[in-house]
Design a protein around this motif. Structure first.
Motif, PDB file in Angstrom:
ATOM      1  N   SER A   1       0.837  -1.192   0.000  1.00 32.70           N
ATOM      2  CA  SER A   1       0.000   0.000   0.000  1.00 32.70           C
ATOM      3  C   SER A   1       0.874   1.245   0.000  1.00 32.70           C
ATOM      4  O   SER A   1       1.892   1.291   0.683  1.00 32.70           O
ATOM      5  N   LYS A   2       0.451   2.240  -0.754  1.00 34.68           N
ATOM      6  CA  LYS A   2       1.111   3.541  -0.745  1.00 34.68           C
ATOM      7  C   LYS A   2       0.046   4.585  -0.457  1.00 34.68           C
ATOM      8  O   LYS A   2      -1.080   4.479  -0.928  1.00 34.68           O
ATOM      9  N   ILE A   3       0.420   5.588   0.329  1.00 34.04           N
ATOM     10  CA  ILE A   3      -0.559   6.566   0.789  1.00 34.04           C
ATOM     11  C   ILE A   3      -0.130   7.970   0.410  1.00 34.04           C
ATOM     12  O   ILE A   3       1.035   8.345   0.587  1.00 34.04           O
ATOM     13  N   ILE A   4      -1.078   8.737  -0.115  1.00 33.57           N
ATOM     14  CA  ILE A   4      -0.870  10.144  -0.450  1.00 33.57           C
ATOM     15  C   ILE A   4      -1.672  10.961   0.547  1.00 33.57           C
ATOM     16  O   ILE A   4      -2.862  10.713   0.755  1.00 33.57           O
ATOM     17  N   ILE A   5      -1.024  11.938   1.166  1.00 27.77           N
ATOM     18  CA  ILE A   5      -1.709  12.829   2.093  1.00 27.77           C
ATOM     19  C   ILE A   5      -1.666  14.233   1.498  1.00 27.77           C
ATOM     20  O   ILE A   5      -0.586  14.745   1.202  1.00 27.77           O
ATOM     21  N   ILE A   6      -2.833  14.839   1.328  1.00 29.58           N
ATOM     22  CA  ILE A   6      -2.884  16.194   0.792  1.00 29.58           C
ATOM     23  C   ILE A   6      -3.376  17.147   1.882  1.00 29.58           C
ATOM     24  O   ILE A   6      -3.933  16.717   2.884  1.00 29.58           O
ATOM     25  N   ASN A   7      -3.156  18.438   1.671  1.00 28.21           N
ATOM     26  CA  ASN A   7      -3.548  19.513   2.595  1.00 28.21           C
ATOM     27  C   ASN A   7      -2.935  19.333   3.982  1.00 28.21           C
ATOM     28  O   ASN A   7      -3.604  19.513   4.999  1.00 28.21           O
ATOM     29  N   SER A   8      -1.653  19.027   4.046  1.00 27.24           N
ATOM     30  CA  SER A   8      -1.012  18.819   5.340  1.00 27.24           C
ATOM     31  C   SER A   8      -0.905  20.118   6.134  1.00 27.24           C
ATOM     32  O   SER A   8      -0.787  20.084   7.353  1.00 27.24           O
ATOM     33  N   LYS A   9      -0.955  21.248   5.471  1.00 26.35           N
ATOM     34  CA  LYS A   9      -0.848  22.511   6.215  1.00 26.35           C
ATOM     35  C   LYS A   9      -2.149  22.874   6.929  1.00 26.35           C
ATOM     36  O   LYS A   9      -2.171  23.795   7.728  1.00 26.35           O
ATOM     37  N   LYS A  10      -3.219  22.132   6.670  1.00 23.20           N
ATOM     38  CA  LYS A  10      -4.508  22.418   7.304  1.00 23.20           C
ATOM     39  C   LYS A  10      -4.906  21.350   8.315  1.00 23.20           C
ATOM     40  O   LYS A  10      -6.068  21.261   8.694  1.00 23.20           O
ATOM     41  N   VAL A  11      -3.961  20.536   8.765  1.00 20.15           N
ATOM     42  CA  VAL A  11      -4.275  19.474   9.721  1.00 20.15           C
ATOM     43  C   VAL A  11      -4.699  20.095  11.052  1.00 20.15           C
ATOM     44  O   VAL A  11      -4.208  21.152  11.439  1.00 20.15           O
ATOM     45  N   GLN A  12      -5.639  19.431  11.742  1.00 19.45           N
ATOM     46  CA  GLN A  12      -6.208  19.970  12.975  1.00 19.45           C
ATOM     47  C   GLN A  12      -5.652  19.235  14.196  1.00 19.45           C
ATOM     48  O   GLN A  12      -5.192  18.106  14.090  1.00 19.45           O
ATOM     49  N   THR A  13      -5.721  19.905  15.336  1.00 18.21           N
ATOM     50  CA  THR A  13      -5.391  19.275  16.606  1.00 18.21           C
ATOM     51  C   THR A  13      -6.503  19.599  17.593  1.00 18.21           C
ATOM     52  O   THR A  13      -7.320  20.480  17.353  1.00 18.21           O
ATOM     53  N   THR A  14      -6.507  18.885  18.710  1.00 18.32           N
ATOM     54  CA  THR A  14      -7.517  19.151  19.728  1.00 18.32           C
ATOM     55  C   THR A  14      -6.913  20.020  20.820  1.00 18.32           C
ATOM     56  O   THR A  14      -5.699  20.056  21.003  1.00 18.32           O
TER      57      THR A  14
ATOM     58  N   LYS B   1      11.297   1.386   5.744  1.00 19.48           N
ATOM     59  CA  LYS B   1      10.731   1.025   4.430  1.00 19.48           C
ATOM     60  C   LYS B   1       9.292   1.504   4.312  1.00 19.48           C
ATOM     61  O   LYS B   1       8.878   2.003   3.271  1.00 19.48           O
ATOM     62  N   LEU B   2       8.522   1.317   5.381  1.00 21.25           N
ATOM     63  CA  LEU B   2       7.121   1.720   5.360  1.00 21.25           C
ATOM     64  C   LEU B   2       6.986   3.233   5.240  1.00 21.25           C
ATOM     65  O   LEU B   2       6.088   3.726   4.559  1.00 21.25           O
ATOM     66  N   PHE B   3       7.866   3.972   5.900  1.00 25.84           N
ATOM     67  CA  PHE B   3       7.780   5.429   5.872  1.00 25.84           C
ATOM     68  C   PHE B   3       8.009   5.983   4.466  1.00 25.84           C
ATOM     69  O   PHE B   3       7.463   7.021   4.104  1.00 25.84           O
ATOM     70  N   LYS B   4       8.792   5.275   3.665  1.00 28.16           N
ATOM     71  CA  LYS B   4       9.054   5.725   2.294  1.00 28.16           C
ATOM     72  C   LYS B   4       7.837   5.584   1.389  1.00 28.16           C
ATOM     73  O   LYS B   4       7.814   6.115   0.294  1.00 28.16           O
ATOM     74  N   LYS B   5       6.823   4.855   1.859  1.00 22.95           N
ATOM     75  CA  LYS B   5       5.616   4.646   1.050  1.00 22.95           C
ATOM     76  C   LYS B   5       4.557   5.718   1.267  1.00 22.95           C
ATOM     77  O   LYS B   5       3.464   5.606   0.750  1.00 22.95           O
ATOM     78  N   VAL B   6       4.884   6.737   2.050  1.00 16.90           N
ATOM     79  CA  VAL B   6       3.947   7.829   2.317  1.00 16.90           C
ATOM     80  C   VAL B   6       4.421   9.074   1.587  1.00 16.90           C
ATOM     81  O   VAL B   6       5.593   9.450   1.678  1.00 16.90           O
ATOM     82  N   LYS B   7       3.516   9.697   0.858  1.00 17.93           N
ATOM     83  CA  LYS B   7       3.814  10.946   0.153  1.00 17.93           C
ATOM     84  C   LYS B   7       2.932  12.032   0.759  1.00 17.93           C
ATOM     85  O   LYS B   7       1.711  11.897   0.775  1.00 17.93           O
ATOM     86  N   ILE B   8       3.553  13.095   1.250  1.00 18.20           N
ATOM     87  CA  ILE B   8       2.812  14.161   1.929  1.00 18.20           C
ATOM     88  C   ILE B   8       2.964  15.453   1.146  1.00 18.20           C
ATOM     89  O   ILE B   8       4.083  15.827   0.778  1.00 18.20           O
ATOM     90  N   TYR B   9       1.838  16.133   0.906  1.00 17.68           N
ATOM     91  CA  TYR B   9       1.834  17.383   0.149  1.00 17.68           C
ATOM     92  C   TYR B   9       1.064  18.446   0.927  1.00 17.68           C
ATOM     93  O   TYR B   9      -0.009  18.166   1.470  1.00 17.68           O
ATOM     94  N   PRO B  10       1.585  19.685   0.973  1.00 15.63           N
ATOM     95  CA  PRO B  10       0.927  20.731   1.759  1.00 15.63           C
ATOM     96  C   PRO B  10      -0.354  21.262   1.126  1.00 15.63           C
ATOM     97  O   PRO B  10      -1.181  21.843   1.810  1.00 15.63           O
ATOM     98  N   ASP B  11      -0.529  21.076  -0.173  1.00 16.37           N
ATOM     99  CA  ASP B  11      -1.692  21.601  -0.885  1.00 16.37           C
ATOM    100  C   ASP B  11      -2.528  20.467  -1.457  1.00 16.37           C
ATOM    101  O   ASP B  11      -2.282  19.301  -1.212  1.00 16.37           O
ATOM    102  N   GLN B  12      -3.466  20.856  -2.272  1.00 13.00           N
ATOM    103  CA  GLN B  12      -4.352  19.920  -2.957  1.00 13.00           C
ATOM    104  C   GLN B  12      -3.622  19.202  -4.105  1.00 13.00           C
ATOM    105  O   GLN B  12      -4.018  18.115  -4.503  1.00 13.00           O
ATOM    106  N   ASP B  13      -2.573  19.809  -4.644  1.00 19.99           N
ATOM    107  CA  ASP B  13      -1.895  19.292  -5.837  1.00 19.99           C
ATOM    108  C   ASP B  13      -0.952  18.144  -5.475  1.00 19.99           C
ATOM    109  O   ASP B  13      -0.219  18.223  -4.494  1.00 19.99           O
ATOM    110  N   HIS B  14      -0.975  17.095  -6.304  1.00 19.79           N
ATOM    111  CA  HIS B  14      -0.023  15.995  -6.155  1.00 19.79           C
ATOM    112  C   HIS B  14       0.189  15.348  -7.523  1.00 19.79           C
ATOM    113  O   HIS B  14      -0.706  15.350  -8.363  1.00 19.79           O
ATOM    114  N   PRO B  15       1.380  14.787  -7.767  1.00 16.99           N
ATOM    115  CA  PRO B  15       1.693  14.217  -9.086  1.00 16.99           C
ATOM    116  C   PRO B  15       1.308  12.754  -9.264  1.00 16.99           C
ATOM    117  O   PRO B  15       1.876  12.074 -10.108  1.00 16.99           O
TER     118      PRO B  15
END
Length: 147
Positions: free
Chosen positions: A56-69, A121-135
């Motif tokens: 599995s590979k995971i793309i995370i978008i909008n990382s600059k808008k992540v929320q906390t409690t 190895k698992l950490f390399k399968k995550v792609k994080i992007y600060p905006d909506q755009d990803h390749p």
């Protein structure tokens, strides 16, 4: 002659990777990263083994808008040390989110993965992007809903 028939044999399936996409804007930091770690470790599959990496590979978008409690955005600190005497630098959540928004999710996710070669190895399968755009549009990622 006794034959042990209780062995479980799992065949390695060289399928192509499954791509997932998550929008960090919708979720809290801890719930988001724990779900990512769960999927990366392949625990959502029936053939889970703790020493095998999934496909599995995971793309995370909008990382600059992540929320906390609570008041974590002004109280939580991130520390790094240069290795020199007096080289400890601290930064609060808000300032780090403005400067390097991906590092917040990376830091939380690293803490939830195994601390060994499998975790790296698992950490390399995550792609994080600060905006909506990803390749990664050509991989046709599957949208995941955590709730």
């Amino acid at each position: 002659m006794n034959i042990n028939k209780n062995k479980t044999i799992i065949k390695k399936n060289p399928n192509e990777a499954e791509w997932y996409i998550l929008d960090a804007e919708k979720y809290k930091l801890g719930r988001l990263t724990s779900k990512i770690a769960y999927i990366l470790k392949n625990k959502n599959k029936i053939d889970y083994l703790p020493y095998q990496e999934g496909n599995s590979k995971i793309i995370i978008i909008n990382s600059k808008k992540v929320q906390t409690t609570g008041k974590k955005n002004v109280q939580k600190t991130y520390k790094k040390h240069s290795g020199r005497p007096g080289g400890l630098k601290t930064e609060i959540f808000d300032k780090l989110q403005d400067r390097i928004p991906n590092r917040i999710i990376e830091h939380a996710l690293r803490g939830m993965l195994p601390k060994n070669s499998l975790g790296r190895k698992l950490f390399k399968k995550v792609k994080i992007y600060p905006d909506q755009d990803h390749p990664h549009q050509s991989q046709n990622p599957i949208e995941i809903n955590i709730d």
